[in-house]
Design a protein around this motif. Sequence first.
Motif, PDB file in Angstrom:
ATOM      1  N   MET A  40       0.836  -1.183   0.000  1.00  0.00           N
ATOM      2  CA  MET A  40       0.000   0.000   0.000  1.00  0.00           C
ATOM      3  C   MET A  40       0.881   1.246   0.000  1.00  0.00           C
ATOM      4  SD  MET A  40      -3.164  -0.822   0.155  1.00  0.00           S
ATOM      5  CE  MET A  40      -4.280  -2.079   0.592  1.00  0.00           C
ATOM      6  N   THR A  41       0.395   2.247  -0.640  1.00  0.00           N
ATOM      7  CA  THR A  41       1.147   3.489  -0.703  1.00  0.00           C
ATOM      8  C   THR A  41       0.476   4.539   0.160  1.00  0.00           C
ATOM      9  OG1 THR A  41      -0.092   4.295  -2.594  1.00  0.00           O
ATOM     10  CG2 THR A  41       1.924   3.073  -3.067  1.00  0.00           C
ATOM     11  N   THR A  42       1.266   5.476   0.612  1.00  0.00           N
ATOM     12  CA  THR A  42       0.681   6.625   1.268  1.00  0.00           C
ATOM     13  C   THR A  42       0.247   7.580   0.181  1.00  0.00           C
ATOM     14  OG1 THR A  42       2.811   7.729   1.431  1.00  0.00           O
ATOM     15  CG2 THR A  42       2.146   6.329   3.295  1.00  0.00           C
ATOM     16  N   ARG A  43      -0.582   8.545   0.535  1.00  0.00           N
ATOM     17  CA  ARG A  43      -1.151   9.449  -0.463  1.00  0.00           C
ATOM     18  C   ARG A  43      -0.100  10.309  -1.157  1.00  0.00           C
ATOM     19  NH1 ARG A  43      -6.056  10.342  -1.406  1.00  0.00           N
ATOM     20  NH2 ARG A  43      -5.899  12.591  -1.577  1.00  0.00           N
ATOM     21  N   ASP A  44       1.081  10.458  -0.583  1.00  0.00           N
ATOM     22  CA  ASP A  44       2.080  11.316  -1.211  1.00  0.00           C
ATOM     23  C   ASP A  44       3.100  10.537  -2.043  1.00  0.00           C
ATOM     24  OD1 ASP A  44       3.284  10.150   0.958  1.00  0.00           O
ATOM     25  OD2 ASP A  44       4.308  11.956   1.611  1.00  0.00           O
ATOM     26  N   GLU A  45       2.884   9.237  -2.245  1.00  0.00           N
ATOM     27  CA  GLU A  45       3.796   8.453  -3.069  1.00  0.00           C
ATOM     28  C   GLU A  45       3.421   8.574  -4.541  1.00  0.00           C
ATOM     29  OE1 GLU A  45       4.953   4.532  -1.974  1.00  0.00           O
ATOM     30  OE2 GLU A  45       4.529   4.925   0.126  1.00  0.00           O
ATOM     31  N   LEU A  46       4.313   8.144  -5.398  1.00  0.00           N
ATOM     32  CA  LEU A  46       4.087   8.208  -6.827  1.00  0.00           C
ATOM     33  C   LEU A  46       3.416   6.938  -7.333  1.00  0.00           C
ATOM     34  CD1 LEU A  46       7.484   9.747  -7.956  1.00  0.00           C
ATOM     35  CD2 LEU A  46       5.312  10.922  -7.530  1.00  0.00           C
ATOM     36  N   ARG A  47       2.544   7.106  -8.320  1.00  0.00           N
ATOM     37  CA  ARG A  47       1.860   5.977  -8.948  1.00  0.00           C
ATOM     38  C   ARG A  47       2.592   5.639 -10.247  1.00  0.00           C
ATOM     39  NH1 ARG A  47      -4.268   5.934 -11.508  1.00  0.00           N
ATOM     40  NH2 ARG A  47      -4.054   3.914 -12.530  1.00  0.00           N
ATOM     41  N   LEU A  48       2.919   4.366 -10.419  1.00  0.00           N
ATOM     42  CA  LEU A  48       3.495   3.895 -11.666  1.00  0.00           C
ATOM     43  C   LEU A  48       2.396   3.886 -12.722  1.00  0.00           C
ATOM     44  CD1 LEU A  48       5.831   2.589 -13.264  1.00  0.00           C
ATOM     45  CD2 LEU A  48       4.986   0.377 -12.430  1.00  0.00           C
ATOM     46  N   LEU A  49       2.612   4.602 -13.815  1.00  0.00           N
ATOM     47  CA  LEU A  49       1.607   4.681 -14.868  1.00  0.00           C
ATOM     48  C   LEU A  49       1.755   3.511 -15.839  1.00  0.00           C
ATOM     49  CD1 LEU A  49       1.721   8.527 -15.481  1.00  0.00           C
ATOM     50  CD2 LEU A  49      -0.051   7.211 -14.306  1.00  0.00           C
ATOM     51  N   PRO A  50       0.681   3.173 -16.560  1.00  0.00           N
ATOM     52  CA  PRO A  50       0.722   1.992 -17.432  1.00  0.00           C
ATOM     53  C   PRO A  50       1.372   2.251 -18.794  1.00  0.00           C
ATOM     54  CG  PRO A  50      -1.469   2.928 -17.438  1.00  0.00           C
ATOM     55  CD  PRO A  50      -0.665   3.717 -16.442  1.00  0.00           C
ATOM     56  N   TRP A  51       2.228   3.245 -18.880  1.00  0.00           N
ATOM     57  CA  TRP A  51       2.962   3.513 -20.115  1.00  0.00           C
ATOM     58  C   TRP A  51       4.351   4.002 -19.757  1.00  0.00           C
ATOM     59  CZ3 TRP A  51      -1.473   6.456 -18.899  1.00  0.00           C
ATOM     60  CH2 TRP A  51      -1.223   7.733 -18.389  1.00  0.00           C
ATOM     61  N   VAL A  52       5.216   4.016 -20.744  1.00  0.00           N
ATOM     62  CA  VAL A  52       6.574   4.510 -20.546  1.00  0.00           C
ATOM     63  C   VAL A  52       6.749   5.778 -21.363  1.00  0.00           C
ATOM     64  CG1 VAL A  52       7.569   2.251 -20.050  1.00  0.00           C
ATOM     65  CG2 VAL A  52       7.500   3.065 -22.409  1.00  0.00           C
ATOM     66  N   GLY A  53       7.765   6.550 -21.021  1.00  0.00           N
ATOM     67  CA  GLY A  53       8.072   7.766 -21.760  1.00  0.00           C
ATOM     68  C   GLY A  53       8.745   7.447 -23.083  1.00  0.00           C
ATOM     69  N   SER A  54       8.996   8.468 -23.875  1.00  0.00           N
ATOM     70  CA  SER A  54       9.602   8.279 -25.197  1.00  0.00           C
ATOM     71  C   SER A  54      10.999   7.659 -25.094  1.00  0.00           C
ATOM     72  CB  SER A  54       9.670   9.609 -25.942  1.00  0.00           C
ATOM     73  OG  SER A  54      10.434  10.543 -25.202  1.00  0.00           O
ATOM     74  N   ASP A  55      11.632   7.813 -23.948  1.00  0.00           N
ATOM     75  CA  ASP A  55      12.958   7.223 -23.745  1.00  0.00           C
ATOM     76  C   ASP A  55      12.887   5.816 -23.157  1.00  0.00           C
ATOM     77  OD1 ASP A  55      12.033   7.910 -21.263  1.00  0.00           O
ATOM     78  OD2 ASP A  55      13.765   9.117 -20.696  1.00  0.00           O
ATOM     79  N   PHE A  90      -8.066  -1.479 -20.147  1.00  0.00           N
ATOM     80  CA  PHE A  90      -7.931  -1.907 -21.538  1.00  0.00           C
ATOM     81  C   PHE A  90      -6.828  -2.957 -21.672  1.00  0.00           C
ATOM     82  CE2 PHE A  90      -5.872  -1.502 -25.680  1.00  0.00           C
ATOM     83  CZ  PHE A  90      -6.940  -1.778 -26.520  1.00  0.00           C
ATOM     84  N   GLN A  91      -5.687  -2.707 -21.047  1.00  0.00           N
ATOM     85  CA  GLN A  91      -4.564  -3.646 -21.123  1.00  0.00           C
ATOM     86  C   GLN A  91      -4.941  -5.004 -20.532  1.00  0.00           C
ATOM     87  OE1 GLN A  91      -1.680  -1.193 -19.099  1.00  0.00           O
ATOM     88  NE2 GLN A  91      -0.621  -0.720 -21.019  1.00  0.00           N
ATOM     89  N   LEU A  92      -5.652  -5.001 -19.429  1.00  0.00           N
ATOM     90  CA  LEU A  92      -6.075  -6.268 -18.829  1.00  0.00           C
ATOM     91  C   LEU A  92      -7.068  -6.995 -19.732  1.00  0.00           C
ATOM     92  CD1 LEU A  92      -6.411  -5.179 -15.101  1.00  0.00           C
ATOM     93  CD2 LEU A  92      -4.586  -6.545 -16.134  1.00  0.00           C
ATOM     94  N   GLY A  93      -7.957  -6.245 -20.376  1.00  0.00           N
ATOM     95  CA  GLY A  93      -8.908  -6.844 -21.307  1.00  0.00           C
ATOM     96  C   GLY A  93      -8.212  -7.463 -22.509  1.00  0.00           C
ATOM     97  N   VAL A  94      -7.229  -6.760 -23.069  1.00  0.00           N
ATOM     98  CA  VAL A  94      -6.460  -7.288 -24.193  1.00  0.00           C
ATOM     99  C   VAL A  94      -5.738  -8.564 -23.784  1.00  0.00           C
ATOM    100  CG1 VAL A  94      -4.451  -6.862 -25.671  1.00  0.00           C
ATOM    101  CG2 VAL A  94      -6.201  -5.091 -25.409  1.00  0.00           C
ATOM    102  N   ALA A  95      -5.150  -8.562 -22.601  1.00  0.00           N
ATOM    103  CA  ALA A  95      -4.433  -9.752 -22.126  1.00  0.00           C
ATOM    104  C   ALA A  95      -5.387 -10.940 -21.989  1.00  0.00           C
ATOM    105  CB  ALA A  95      -3.743  -9.462 -20.793  1.00  0.00           C
ATOM    106  N   SER A  96      -6.583 -10.692 -21.498  1.00  0.00           N
ATOM    107  CA  SER A  96      -7.572 -11.759 -21.343  1.00  0.00           C
ATOM    108  C   SER A  96      -7.974 -12.332 -22.703  1.00  0.00           C
ATOM    109  CB  SER A  96      -8.798 -11.218 -20.612  1.00  0.00           C
ATOM    110  OG  SER A  96      -9.778 -12.209 -20.487  1.00  0.00           O
TER     111      SER A  96
END
Length: 101
Positions: free
Chosen positions: A1-16, A41-47
């Motif tokens: 579990m994260t505290t409210r001030d932690e960062l969320r990993l997003l489901p995409w990567v940057g251009s680098d 969407f990603q979970l649906g595609v995987a299924s």
Amino acid sequence: MTTRDELRLLPWVGSDGKPCYLSADDRGGYVSRLADHIEAFQLGVASQLLEHALRVLDDDMEDAEELHLLAAQLASALRDVLRVATSRGRRPVTPGHPKGD
């Protein structure tokens, strides 16, 4: 579990190719909602891909090219699902928030 001030990993990567993060403080913000939709969407595609893979593997007549393409698609889907799992494992599930099924 994260505290409210932690960062969320997003489901995409940057251009680098590096991971992207979002402050977890604003769960109702545009980027947070977009990330939720992309994860779903990603979970649906995987299924769907899993169902396709099971059909392909049951067919003895599939050629090496089809199996190679399937393996590449499965690897991509697995990468996405692992990213979603990592992200969701680090933040609390709240009512109205998509759950990994």
